[in-house]
Design a protein around this motif. Sequence first.
Motif, mmCIF file in Angstrom:
data_model
loop_
_atom_site.group_PDB
_atom_site.id
_atom_site.type_symbol
_atom_site.label_atom_id
_atom_site.label_comp_id
_atom_site.label_asym_id
_atom_site.label_seq_id
_atom_site.Cartn_x
_atom_site.Cartn_y
_atom_site.Cartn_z
ATOM 1 N N HIS A 67 0.827 -1.203 0.000
ATOM 2 C CA HIS A 67 0.000 0.000 0.000
ATOM 3 C C HIS A 67 0.867 1.260 0.000
ATOM 4 N N PHE A 68 1.882 1.262 0.853
ATOM 5 C CA PHE A 68 2.725 2.456 0.968
ATOM 6 C C PHE A 68 3.619 2.631 -0.258
ATOM 7 N N LEU A 69 4.078 1.516 -0.834
ATOM 8 C CA LEU A 69 4.893 1.601 -2.050
ATOM 9 C C LEU A 69 4.063 2.176 -3.189
ATOM 10 N N SER A 70 2.807 1.743 -3.292
ATOM 11 C CA SER A 70 1.918 2.264 -4.340
ATOM 12 C C SER A 70 1.681 3.761 -4.154
ATOM 13 N N THR A 71 1.460 4.188 -2.907
ATOM 14 C CA THR A 71 1.252 5.611 -2.630
ATOM 15 C C THR A 71 2.456 6.433 -3.076
#
Length: 587
Positions: free
Chosen positions: A36-40
């Motif tokens: 999730h954080f990598l995508s953000t």
Amino acid sequence: MLTRYIAAVALSSFGAREGGDGLDISVLEGNLAFGHFLSTAQQIANIEVPHPLGPYLAAGFKPKKGQLTGVTYAALEALLNLRNELGHQLQTINVPKAQSLLNERKPDMQLGDALKGVDGLLMLPLFVVEEQQLVQKVIRARRLLLMGESADPPPDEIEILEGVEDPGAPYIAVNAMLLKLPPILVWELVQKRANTRLLFLDKVGTNASRYKTVEGDEVDGAAERAAEIAALCAGKKRQAERVELRDGRHLAREWGERRRLIEETGARGEGLIPWDQLNPDTINWFVSRLTPKPDGSPTEIICERLLDGRTSINAHERRQLVLLFGTPAAAREELRRDVMDLQVITDPQRRWDDRLLIEYANLFETLRQAIEFLARNLRTTGLSVEGLTSTTGSPDYIAIREGLVNQFIHQDYADQTTCARVIIRPHETVLFNAGHSLVDVARLEDGGSSQARNPLVARAVRLVGFAEIAGSGLRLLHSAWRGAHRPLPQILSNREANNFTLTLDWRPLAEPHDELWHRLGVRLSLSQAEILRLVKLQPDATLEALTEASGMKADAVLADLEYLELQKLLECRGGQYAVAEHLREII
């Protein structure tokens, strides 16, 4: 944690973008994980509109010539895929399996590549302004730089031209611009650690949020943060703040200059723990008092429990370690003055009746000697080194415990002009030390917390049970003294002289049925009697002065003042209070 941090600063930068009013990114919701954080971070890095951290993110997330993806993104994606293959419980992997993975998949090199790609971003200063005050047209801010290895950074004071909007929140500085990092990254109290920590967003639900520390502690977040997170992802803008130092430098430049000095110190090997200057007996005593009982050698345990596993330290930490555990000669060399002077004075015409001058000792040995002296002269039940872990007891015990521990934790050990002093008189005990309060005096009774001036000393004292949550000591002291019907402790913090004085008056306050007030037909509470006493001592005192002198909350002081005016005991002219004229010859 690296990916969570990148996502936090990226989302804050996205909110401070120029233009792009219709832009949004995928909503962060549910149980959040690496992906999730990598995508953000990747979504924000690909945005074409200008924002403060655009170039820093592009360096790691956008491909250069001949590359399919940016170096940081490629490395983090490889680590994500490996983690997904292995599952979350990596501690179950045995040594041969781990060695095979290191040889074949090279996760250590992947992490190095990920860091290298965003090196510029990670060098930007991360900090918290704990408190700021306007003093003679100068804004003084107490700051914690969260850029070292220690989880307990020492506070420093800076003078700034404009105040920050949200004291207590973590910020990152990009030149003269400041980006506020909540709600993805916050700085809050963790009860388990009895101290403040950086908290990374871990879960977002309906009107609920949850955070996690680097150590893995989970903490519930404020309900309203879920809406804040959704709004930022939906494209809500949040302007960057602009703050510069009074000398004209911006905070990013100031940190760059400081960082170079730290790196030069490390290159000279000055960051090593001086084990040869530490007293093995003190270290063994400290380790024996830790709970749960640790395994390993005393030096390993010190590194693990006190230094978060580190084996290198900065100059400020080195001083604290030597003062805590040093041999008598090493502690004296570090302090360059006496440690503590304790005196009993029963007759003002005489110098003293009993005295203990501690010239050569580390802090734990000083604490032991000081407690023995105080127990002998004050006859306080329960006052002993072994009993100092107790958080309950008589008001006398609570007052001496909290006052003494406060003196050790918050003292300015760099000040060589004066040693700590404890003066015992028939009606009062005075505790004095170098180092003005880092918290406004009016907030001390409420447990106004801040990072201690000596974070390692504070942590060591808490680890052996001699102190609890940061900022709670003087609040407990006030509560105990009020419960014993005594005048509230008097606190004097002198910034110019750089010292702090705490006075404990042992005499009981006048009871509500005191003969004088009974004759006058007036009943006073303990706090009202204290306010009346302070006004008598300080004619023409203002509400602010009485609030500071009493250690009470301003609204409580105001309520007492209004009652005393109603009873015709006080008069107020132009915001200044005095004893009513018809009582001045009586009381």
